[in-house]
Every structure is written in structure tokens, then in C-alpha cells.
Design an enzyme around this catalytic site. Structure first.
Site, mmCIF file in Angstrom:
data_model
loop_
_atom_site.group_PDB
_atom_site.id
_atom_site.type_symbol
_atom_site.label_atom_id
_atom_site.label_comp_id
_atom_site.label_asym_id
_atom_site.label_seq_id
_atom_site.Cartn_x
_atom_site.Cartn_y
_atom_site.Cartn_z
ATOM 1 N N ARG A 209 0.847 -1.208 0.000
ATOM 2 C CA ARG A 209 0.000 0.000 0.000
ATOM 3 C C ARG A 209 0.874 1.246 0.000
ATOM 4 O O ARG A 209 0.589 2.217 -0.695
ATOM 5 C CB ARG A 209 -0.917 0.011 1.226
ATOM 6 C CG ARG A 209 -1.980 -1.059 1.189
ATOM 7 C CD ARG A 209 -3.010 -0.869 2.304
ATOM 8 N NE ARG A 209 -3.895 -2.013 2.322
ATOM 9 C CZ ARG A 209 -3.906 -2.978 3.254
ATOM 10 N NH1 ARG A 209 -3.085 -2.917 4.287
ATOM 11 N NH2 ARG A 209 -4.735 -3.987 3.159
ATOM 12 N N PHE A 225 -11.264 -3.975 -5.991
ATOM 13 C CA PHE A 225 -11.360 -4.867 -4.821
ATOM 14 C C PHE A 225 -10.777 -4.143 -3.604
ATOM 15 O O PHE A 225 -9.846 -4.618 -2.967
ATOM 16 C CB PHE A 225 -10.626 -6.193 -5.059
ATOM 17 C CG PHE A 225 -10.973 -6.878 -6.360
ATOM 18 C CD1 PHE A 225 -12.072 -7.718 -6.442
ATOM 19 C CD2 PHE A 225 -10.218 -6.657 -7.510
ATOM 20 C CE1 PHE A 225 -12.398 -8.352 -7.635
ATOM 21 C CE2 PHE A 225 -10.539 -7.285 -8.712
ATOM 22 C CZ PHE A 225 -11.627 -8.137 -8.775
ATOM 23 N N ASN A 274 -19.465 -4.536 -9.008
ATOM 24 C CA ASN A 274 -18.633 -5.637 -9.452
ATOM 25 C C ASN A 274 -17.490 -5.052 -10.295
ATOM 26 O O ASN A 274 -17.734 -4.299 -11.235
ATOM 27 C CB ASN A 274 -19.489 -6.591 -10.285
ATOM 28 C CG ASN A 274 -18.725 -7.812 -10.733
ATOM 29 O OD1 ASN A 274 -17.531 -7.750 -11.034
ATOM 30 N ND2 ASN A 274 -19.412 -8.929 -10.786
ATOM 31 N N CYS A 335 -3.524 -13.464 -4.235
ATOM 32 C CA CYS A 335 -3.326 -14.155 -2.947
ATOM 33 C C CYS A 335 -3.641 -15.641 -3.093
ATOM 34 O O CYS A 335 -3.830 -16.336 -2.104
ATOM 35 C CB CYS A 335 -4.164 -13.510 -1.855
ATOM 36 S SG CYS A 335 -5.923 -13.531 -2.191
HETATM 37 N N1 SAH Z 1 -7.437 -4.481 -1.461
HETATM 38 C C1 SAH Z 1 -7.987 -4.783 -0.159
HETATM 39 C C2 SAH Z 1 -8.213 -6.262 0.085
HETATM 40 C C3 SAH Z 1 -9.029 -6.958 -0.966
HETATM 41 S S1 SAH Z 1 -9.825 -8.398 -0.413
HETATM 42 C C4 SAH Z 1 -7.098 -4.181 0.907
HETATM 43 O O1 SAH Z 1 -6.096 -3.530 0.615
HETATM 44 O O2 SAH Z 1 -7.405 -4.344 2.094
HETATM 45 C C5 SAH Z 1 -10.885 -8.746 -1.751
HETATM 46 C C6 SAH Z 1 -12.119 -7.845 -1.811
HETATM 47 O O3 SAH Z 1 -12.774 -8.109 -3.057
HETATM 48 C C7 SAH Z 1 -13.179 -8.079 -0.755
HETATM 49 O O4 SAH Z 1 -13.387 -6.872 -0.070
HETATM 50 C C8 SAH Z 1 -14.447 -8.507 -1.525
HETATM 51 O O5 SAH Z 1 -15.628 -7.931 -0.989
HETATM 52 C C9 SAH Z 1 -14.175 -7.941 -2.878
HETATM 53 N N2 SAH Z 1 -14.784 -8.603 -4.056
HETATM 54 C C10 SAH Z 1 -14.855 -9.912 -4.341
HETATM 55 N N3 SAH Z 1 -15.350 -10.112 -5.581
HETATM 56 C C11 SAH Z 1 -15.582 -8.869 -6.105
HETATM 57 C C12 SAH Z 1 -16.068 -8.396 -7.372
HETATM 58 N N4 SAH Z 1 -16.391 -9.237 -8.349
HETATM 59 N N5 SAH Z 1 -16.157 -7.074 -7.560
HETATM 60 C C13 SAH Z 1 -15.816 -6.209 -6.570
HETATM 61 N N6 SAH Z 1 -15.343 -6.605 -5.376
HETATM 62 C C14 SAH Z 1 -15.220 -7.918 -5.133
#
Ligand code: SAH
Length: 401
Positions: A209, A225, A274, A335
Site C-alpha cells: 500500500r 477490490f 462488481n 493471494c
Molecule cells: N485491497 C484490499 C483487500 C481486498 S480483499 C485491501 O487492501 O485491504 C478482496 C475484496 O474483493 C473483498 O473486499 C471482496 O468484498 C471484494 N470482491 C470480491 N469479488 C468482487 C467483485 N467481483 N467485484 C468487486 N469486489 C469484489
């Protein structure tokens, strides 16, 4: 007397090299009367002891070794292991109050995860042996971190079912507030340890980050995400022109908005959607982004799902590259432990070549040092973080034909 389990001939090599799991089909015999959660000794076919561990009578992982000879996994045992784990975090992340205190096998505690958020600890017991020792673990946390005022279990991970464990959530000791403020990279996040995803926050991306924050000045940043906003907030704090975070979870997006506010950031915005839809929409509208971060959830939990995961990463990275500005930066994380870095790199390269874009690797990151990698167990290395820019000397956005 600790019962002894003997391996079949030639099954000891991986374990002698330090791996901590003994699979059921590697065992020659299990004495009668040995039950799930019992301490057992594992010996090679030649009768040489390879250490002790916790037995499970049905799981494919029959023994989880503790990396030595231990008679009992009691509060004293856990206190010593947690002390060592805490000392490592103090050394690697001095002065921090939120970090992963125990990262399972890497801390020689197979099946146990403990995240510390200030004075609250959130525990996951992913094996039956650890689940049975809940009280000893709570006692050890209190001994090692005397300032802790609440310990919570978030035992809702699906892998527990493989160990025959029910899914469970709740306060194990003390009081746990619904929300608490943690600080990472100097930024504040209000997280929900009782209802948020996993243990409330994804601690493993800490360093990555900060990397994104450092390359975002003056840029339009798309954080795909975003969960509670980590990358977008670092980008915004790093001087991004604008940062937009996308997540499908309404609760995550709400937290992300509040986290931007808590840090006084007006250049970060969040949308519940999404990611695949948003990337399509942005392409349709002809919009472009200077920095795009992809940090999706794991695409494969089992080997049979790996081909589908490859296709998922290809589709996602392709969709992102479509809206990546000339000279833009693509940050692609994964991950999925079953997709190694080289495979992810190949997938992205293949998609870039198809789209006739020339990518250059700028940086590769990994899980933060509170998630160390045990070399003997490749399973402990799961987070990949690749950052590329698109080299585009003539500004046409594509390789010449
Ligand atoms: N980048 C974040 C962690 C991501 S974890 C950080 O720095 O903390 C993955 C995330 O993807 C979750 O919050 C979940 O809600 C989201 N997610 C899963 N499938 C998704 C989709 N198709 N579109 C948008 N978000 C999604």
C-alpha cells in the site's frame, strides 16, 4: 507416553527438510486409541524421531508437527511460542500496534492465526488440535500482551470443515468493541473485527500500500477490490488527483468512505459494484486511469480450480489494461497460493502481448514481514504483488504493428 506414528519408507525427506504436515497416506501405522487432537511422535521408517505434533483422525493432514519435541501444547508452550512471535514483530515492525502476531506454520503453530489490532486480538483456529486448545491460547495471549482487553474468535473460515469443526464467531475473553481505529503507514482505518471480512483487515498488503502511495501523486487511481479502502487511501494521501475504490461489499464500501473521511481525504471516492462491470463500463465510456490496482480475492482454493483461476487473472488483467492510460501503472496482486508468481507474470505478459502493449516490471512485492515465509513450506508464500508500467515512447498506446 506419547504414541509413535511411523512413516512409510522414503516419506521422511520433506519432513526432515522442515515441512510440518504429515499426510495420511504417508503413514505406515497409527496405534489404536490415538484420537484427534492428541500429541503424537512421528518417526521415519528407520525409527528416527522427526518430532511431535497434533494428530487428526480424518483430515488429509494427519499430523501437524510443532517443529521440535514437545510433550504437551499447554499455556506454557503457547506463551513461549507467542513470545517469540511477538519479538519478531517488534523487530520487523517496531512501534506498530496492529500486525499479524501469529502466522500459522511460519511461527511453527500450524492451524493458528492471531491478528493484533491495538488492544484486541482476533484468533482463527483452523485445525482441530488448535481448536481444542482455545483456553491455553487465550491464556498465552494475555500473558504475552498484558495490555490486551479483548480476544475474539473469527472461526468462520471454510477450511475448518475439513477438520470437522463447526463455524463459530464470538468473544473468547474480555470485551471487544464493534469498531476500532488502527493505524498503518500513518493512516487511520476504522475496522470491524466482529463483522468485517476475515479478521477485519488485510494486514498483508501494508508495504505494498505504501508503494502505491508513493507513485500516485497527481494521478487518477483506480483501486479494484478495495475492501475498506487501503490502496485508494494510500494513493489519496500520496497526492493522487483522484482515487476511486470499487468493492462488491456494501459494508466494505461504507467503511472505506468513512476511512477516507477519518484521514481528511477529499480526493478518494468509493463505489459498490462488481469490478468486472466497472472495468467494462470504463472501457465503453472511453475513460482511462493512470494507476490501476487489482487485488482480488483468491481465485482458487484447490488444485482443480487452478485452470479457472488462470482464466480469471487473464480476464481481469486484460480488462484493466484496456482502461490503462499510456505510461500508466498496472498493479496486479494475487493471494492464490496455488498460482505462483512466475505463472501470474506469464499470464499478464501473454495478455499484454495480445493487446500489443509493452509492459515493464517496476516492482515486485510480497506479504508484509509479519507474514514471514517458512522456506520448507511453500504454502506459506501466497501473496504476489507485481507492478508494471506501459512503455509507450510514441504515445500511441500500443506496440507498433
Ligand atoms: N485491497 C484490499 C483487500 C481486498 S480483499 C485491501 O487492501 O485491504 C478482496 C475484496 O474483493 C473483498 O473486499 C471482496 O468484498 C471484494 N470482491 C470480491 N469479488 C468482487 C467483485 N467481483 N467485484 C468487486 N469486489 C469484489
Amino acid at each position: 507416553m506419547i504414541p509413535t506414528l511411523t512413516l512409510k519408507p522414503r516419506e521422511d525427506e520433506r519432513i526432515r527438510a522442515g515441512h510440518l504436515w504429515v499426510f495420511r497416506d504417508e503413514l505406515r501405522n497409527v496405534p489404536s486409541g490415538v484420537a484427534t487432537g492428541d500429541v503424537v511422535r512421528v518417526c521415519s521408517a528407520q525409527g528416527i524421531s522427526l518430532g511431535t505434533g497434533l494428530y487428526h483422525s480424518t483430515s488429509t493432514i494427519a499430523v501437524r508437527l510443532v517443529g521440535g519435541e514437545v510433550e504437551a501444547l499447554d499455556a506454557d508452550f503457547f506463551t513461549a511460542r507467542l513470545r517469540a512471535a511477538a519479538a519478531l514483530r517488534d523487530r520487523m515492525l517496531p512501534g506498530e500496534a496492529s500486525y499479524r502476531l501469529v502466522f500459522g506454520e511460519s511461527d511453527l503453530l500450524s492451524g493458528l492465526i492471531i491478528d493484533r489490532y491495538n488492544d484486541v486480538c482476533v484468533v482463527q483456529m483452523l485445525s482441530a488440535g488448535m481448536d481444542q486448545r482455545r483456553d491455553a491460547i487465550v491464556e498465552a495471549i494475555r500473558a504475552v500482551l498484558p495490555g490486551v482487553r479483548g480476544i475474539m474468535e473469527r472461526n468462520t473460515a471454510k477450511v475448518r470443515e475439513k477438520e470437522g469443526l463447526e463455524l463459530r464467531d464470538g468473544v473468547l475473553w474480555g470485551t471487544v468493541p464493534d469498531q476500532l481505529d488502527i493505524v498503518e503507514n500513518g493512516l487511520t482505518y476504522r475496522i470491524d473485527v466482529t463483522g468485517g471480512q476475515k479478521t477485519g483487515y488485510f494486514l498483508d498488503q501494508r508495504i505494498n500500500r505504501a508503494w502505491v502511495g508513493a507513485v500516485s501523486r497527481g494521478k487518477r487511481v483506480l483501486d479494484c477490490f478495495c475492501n475498506v479502502g487501503g490502496f485508494a487511501i494510500n494513493a489519496a494521501a500520496g497526492g493522487a488527483l483522484s482515487a476511486l475504490g470499487i468493492d462488491s461489499s456494501a459494508a466494505a464500501v461504507e467503511s472505506a468512505r468513512r476511512n477516507a473521511e477519518l484521514n481528511g481525504l477529499t480526493n478518494a471516492d468509493f463505489e459498490q459494484a462488481n469490478v468486472f462491470d466497472v472495468l467494462r463500463r470504463e472501457a465503453d465510456m472511453g475513460r482511462q486511469w493512470d494507476v490501476i490496482i487489482l487485488d482480488p480475492p483468491s481465485f482458487a482454493k484447490s488444485r482443480s480450480a487452478v485452470p479457472r483461476a488462470h482464466a480469471g487473472y487473464a480476464e481481469l488483467n486484460r480488462a484493466a489494461m484496456r482502461v490503462l492510460a499510456p505510461n500508466g501503472i498496472l498493479v496486479s496482486a494475487s493471494c492464490t497460493q496455488l498460482v505462483p508468481e512466475a505463472a501470474l507474470m506469464d499470464i499478464i505478459y501473454a495478455e499484454a502481448a495480445r493487446m500489443r502493449r509493452r509492459l515493464r516490471l517496476l516492482h515486485r512485492g510480497e506479504q508484509a514481514p509479519d507474514h514471514p515465509v517458512l522456506l520448507a513450506m511453500p504454502e506459506t508464500q501466497y501473496l504476489k504483488f507485481l507492478a508494471f508500467d506501459v512503455i509507450d515512447p510514441d504515445g500511441r498506446g500500443k506496440l507498433s504493428a
